[in-house]
Write an enzyme that holds these catalytic residues in place. Structure first.
Site, PDB file in Angstrom:
ATOM      1  N   PRO A 179     -34.037   5.622  35.235  1.00  0.00           N
ATOM      2  CA  PRO A 179     -33.797   4.228  35.328  1.00  0.00           C
ATOM      3  C   PRO A 179     -32.906   3.970  36.118  1.00  0.00           C
ATOM      4  O   PRO A 179     -31.726   4.442  36.310  1.00  0.00           O
ATOM      5  CB  PRO A 179     -33.375   4.019  33.867  1.00  0.00           C
ATOM      6  CG  PRO A 179     -34.184   4.871  32.793  1.00  0.00           C
ATOM      7  CD  PRO A 179     -33.961   6.121  33.769  1.00  0.00           C
ATOM      8  N   LYS A 235     -37.198   2.038  41.526  1.00  0.00           N
ATOM      9  CA  LYS A 235     -38.628   2.147  41.558  1.00  0.00           C
ATOM     10  C   LYS A 235     -39.131   0.640  41.966  1.00  0.00           C
ATOM     11  O   LYS A 235     -39.857   0.562  42.885  1.00  0.00           O
ATOM     12  CB  LYS A 235     -39.198   2.627  40.313  1.00  0.00           C
ATOM     13  CG  LYS A 235     -38.597   4.254  40.123  1.00  0.00           C
ATOM     14  CD  LYS A 235     -39.199   4.764  38.813  1.00  0.00           C
ATOM     15  CE  LYS A 235     -38.745   3.883  37.460  1.00  0.00           C
ATOM     16  NZ  LYS A 235     -37.364   4.195  37.422  1.00  0.00           N
ATOM     17  N   THR A 236     -38.600  -0.252  41.237  1.00  0.00           N
ATOM     18  CA  THR A 236     -39.268  -1.627  41.514  1.00  0.00           C
ATOM     19  C   THR A 236     -38.740  -2.371  42.651  1.00  0.00           C
ATOM     20  O   THR A 236     -39.406  -2.937  43.548  1.00  0.00           O
ATOM     21  CB  THR A 236     -38.642  -2.531  40.275  1.00  0.00           C
ATOM     22  OG1 THR A 236     -39.113  -1.861  39.158  1.00  0.00           O
ATOM     23  CG2 THR A 236     -39.291  -3.925  40.603  1.00  0.00           C
ATOM     24  N   GLU A 286      -5.289  15.443  24.140  1.00  0.00           N
ATOM     25  CA  GLU A 286      -5.592  15.462  25.381  1.00  0.00           C
ATOM     26  C   GLU A 286      -4.712  16.381  26.282  1.00  0.00           C
ATOM     27  O   GLU A 286      -5.470  16.919  27.221  1.00  0.00           O
ATOM     28  CB  GLU A 286      -5.490  13.721  25.860  1.00  0.00           C
ATOM     29  CG  GLU A 286      -6.336  12.920  24.892  1.00  0.00           C
ATOM     30  CD  GLU A 286      -7.791  13.333  24.821  1.00  0.00           C
ATOM     31  OE1 GLU A 286      -8.398  13.698  25.647  1.00  0.00           O
ATOM     32  OE2 GLU A 286      -8.296  12.871  23.631  1.00  0.00           O
ATOM     33  N   HIS A 331      -6.766  19.696  26.168  1.00  0.00           N
ATOM     34  CA  HIS A 331      -7.658  19.796  27.191  1.00  0.00           C
ATOM     35  C   HIS A 331      -7.337  19.773  28.502  1.00  0.00           C
ATOM     36  O   HIS A 331      -8.022  20.567  29.316  1.00  0.00           O
ATOM     37  CB  HIS A 331      -8.523  18.414  26.870  1.00  0.00           C
ATOM     38  CG  HIS A 331      -9.399  18.200  25.528  1.00  0.00           C
ATOM     39  ND1 HIS A 331     -10.343  19.048  25.518  1.00  0.00           N
ATOM     40  CD2 HIS A 331      -9.618  17.303  24.664  1.00  0.00           C
ATOM     41  CE1 HIS A 331     -10.763  18.725  23.971  1.00  0.00           C
ATOM     42  NE2 HIS A 331     -10.145  17.569  23.587  1.00  0.00           N
ATOM     43  N   ASP A 346     -15.826  16.670  20.554  1.00  0.00           N
ATOM     44  CA  ASP A 346     -16.008  18.020  21.181  1.00  0.00           C
ATOM     45  C   ASP A 346     -16.710  19.172  20.530  1.00  0.00           C
ATOM     46  O   ASP A 346     -17.433  19.971  21.289  1.00  0.00           O
ATOM     47  CB  ASP A 346     -14.280  18.390  21.336  1.00  0.00           C
ATOM     48  CG  ASP A 346     -13.466  17.392  21.964  1.00  0.00           C
ATOM     49  OD1 ASP A 346     -13.893  16.557  22.855  1.00  0.00           O
ATOM     50  OD2 ASP A 346     -12.329  17.434  21.542  1.00  0.00           O
TER      51      ASP A 346
END
Length: 643
Positions: free
Chosen positions: A234, A238-239, A455, A458, A531
């Protein structure tokens, strides 16, 4: 031939098919005509009401006793008798009204319904009242009786019958096609407005060349493809590509959606297909665009339901019209879908939809071209570098990039800027990819501290895993679907394959947040659920789909990347035993356990950096990669050049 096609497009009238021409003109003009007739009917009704009640307030309605009393008193001047029934007579006339002292005597009108007996007639004659008789006209009575009925019948006709004809061309014409023919001059989109799909543009240009000069192909004996299927995720255009083909070809262009064939009545879809091709044949050469064809072209071999399904009848009619006994050349079919895996094989064979034109997500050069196309519509600062934005938008579709440019313009306008700057584009990119910051969410200090260390874990692990996706920004402000914080990563270039080491590093980074909680708080929270889910998905794909497990070998174990289609997969069973399933689960658990151990080792050896990064996050709330590397004294790594 071109002049005839242009004339057909401009006039929008086909003498061979006046019904279609009338349907095309049955737009705002017909609606305004209906509104005008409706207002006229309302005006006539109000006029009739006022006429009937014009003098009702000036005429005194008496009872028979009142009339006799005024008659004896000598106040009645004249009497007009109008029979309105076998025994009932309407008496009308004027009577005297005495005013105040010094004023003249006034005359007013009266009306009374009485039974005119001989005694009452003698009383009228005895008082010397002028007496006249006016017989009632039969036509007037009939007219006043039928007029309200006719009025309501006409009103109901215009309210219901005309509306049904305008909406569905009448209750008996459901089988007529709903395809709309667009004028060639009305299509403003051309191939210059499309970027990032070079191969798709080249394939569709062949169709345009044939429509412009079909004789050139016939002289060589070449047969142009009868149809092409535009496929892709999507938002890839295409259109938009179909609109560009219509704008370039300058021929009649019919457009319809796959859902327009489906109706509440059985057989209507097949009838509409036949009518659509009849209209197209009269305007050949022409283009016929069917958007979302999977709504009507799903596979018939699902094994569910009987052979008289409405969708199957519609599909059968479509297959016959595309390539059957009476197929006529000159009609090129364009179809679009993002689910080619569920389409019927007969629809995809050569002779019907000969080609599959794939519109994939754009690469870095395509994204740069798309950004330049959409950037023409807004004011940008001279310091804006769209190459950097293109590098950081890997995986974005054309619609996402258009939304990014629009969001940047909105952010600049909200800040009362005269043009959009680089920071607006970067914020718009983050907003489109991860969502908007939600600073209104109230988070207590304990949760904020846990989030900062989570965080930071990470981020620190990602900086120590060279094969993982580079860190872009880390924040403890909720953004998008993230309930607390987020560590955002962006690839430096487009990647189409990933190695086992890269997947392993991704698993280690995902375990970094949970390991930081265990190390600093000696406890764990539910914040690592996302996670864990992502890590389990990656580990399962490594074992079952990518053959990256030494124990399980290079065998695929039922993992599929395509969407599930119930009609095809409802009876699908696993091709391996329960013992194999147990071994798969053990191998997935082993991969995640090893990643957890490596993440813990990294954080234990760099605990001081973890605390420094978490403390800074609590203070500043958000840090980009440059600020993080400067804070931790990590050498800046130059990004790879744009390919």
């Amino acid at each position: 031939m071109d002049d005839n096609n242009k004339k057909l497009g401009k006039d929008n009238f086909n003498p061979k098919n006046p019904e279609k021409s009338a349907a095309n003109s049955n737009g705002p003009g017909a609606k305004s005509q209906f509104a005008l007739v409706l207002w006229i009917m309302i005006f006539l009704g109000l006029a009739l009401f006022f006429v009937l009640n014009h003098n009702s307030d000036k005429i005194s309605k008496w009872s028979q006793s009142k009339f006799e009393k005024e008659l004896i008193a000598g106040n009645v001047n004249n009497v007009t008798c109008t029979p309105i029934g076998e025994k009932v007579t309407l008496l009308t006339g004027k009577y005297k009204v005495a005013g105040e002292v010094g004023e003249e005597v006034q005359e007013k009108q009266y009306s009374v319904k009485v039974e005119l007996t001989d005694e009452l007639d003698t009383l009228i004659r005895a008082n010397n009242v002028e007496r006249t008789v006016e017989p009632q006209s039969q036509w007037v009575g009939i007219l006043w009786t039928l007029l309200p009925i006719v009025f309501f019948v006409i009103l109901l006709y215009f309210l219901f019958m005309r509306q049904m004809k305008m909406a569905g061309k009448g209750a008996m014409q459901f089988g007529k096609s709903r395809a709309r023919m667009l004028k060639p001059d009305s299509q403003k989109v051309t191939f210059d407005d499309i970027a990032g799909v070079v191969e798709a543009k080249e394939e569709t240009k062949e169709l345009v060349d044939y429509l412009k000069d079909p004789l050139k192909f016939k002289m060589l004996g070449a047969k142009i493809p009868k149809g092409a299927l535009l496929t892709g995720p999507p938002g890839t255009g295409k259109t938009l590509l179909a609109k560009a083909v219509a704008g370039e070809a300058q021929v009649p262009f019919f457009t319809i959606s796959g859902s327009d064939f489906v109706e509440m009545f059985v057989g209507v879809g097949a009838s509409r297909v036949r009518d659509m091709f009849e209209q197209a044949k009269k305007c050949a050469p022409c283009l016929l665009f069917i958007d979302e064809i999977d709504a009507v072209g799903r596979s018939r071999f699902s094994g569910i339901g009987g052979g008289h399904d409405e969708r199957e009848q519609t599909l059968n009619a479509l297959l016959v019209e595309m390539d059957g006994m009476e197929t006529q050349e000159g009609i090129i079919i364009l179809a679009a879908t993002n689910r080619p895996d569920v389409l019927d094989p007969a629809l995809m064979r050569p002779g019907r939809l000969d080609r599959q034109i794939v519109l994939d997500l754009p690469d870095i050069n395509g994204r740069n071209e798309i950004l330049n196309v959409h950037a023409k519509n807004i004011k940008l600062s001279d310091k804006v570098d769209l190459n950097i934005i293109a590098r950081g938008t890997s995986g974005f579709s054309g619609a996402d990039l258009a939304n990014l440019i629009n969001e940047a313009a909105l952010l600049a306008a909200r800040a009362d800027k005269k043009f959009a700057e680089m920071e607006d584009l970067e914020e718009a990119r983050d907003k489109v990819r991860w969502g908007r910051e939600r600073r209104s969410r109230k988070i207590n200090d304990e949760d904020k501290k846990i989030t900062a260390y989570h965080e930071a874990g990470h981020t620190l692990v990602a900086l120590n895993c060279p094969k993982s996706t580079p860190v872009h920004k880390v924040t403890i402000i909720p953004r998008g679907m993230a309930y607390l914080g987020a560590t955002m990563s962006l690839p430096e270039e487009d990647r189409y394959t990933m190695s086992k080491r890269e997947y392993v590093d991704e698993l280690i980074v995902l375990m970094g947040g949970r390991c930081a909680e265990e190390l600093m708080f000696e406890d764990i929270t539910s914040g690592a659920s996302g996670d864990i889910q992502q890590a389990t998905k990656i580990a399962r794909e490594m074992v079952c789909a990518f053959g990256m497990s030494d124990k399980m070998g290079t065998v695929q174990y039922g993992s599929r990347n395509e969407h599930i289609y119930v009609g095809r997969d409802i009876t699908k069973t696993e091709d391996f035993s329960e013992e194999t399933l147990r071994e798969i689960d053990l191998e997935i658990r082993s991969l995640i356990k090893d990643a957890h151990a490596k993440a813990s080792q990294i954080l234990k050896t760099q605990r001081d950096r973890l605390e420094l990064l978490a403390t800074t996050l609590l203070e500043k709330e958000s840090l980009d990669v440059k600020a993080i590397k400067k804070l931790l004294n990590i050498e800046e790594v130059k990004p790879s050049p744009i390919i």
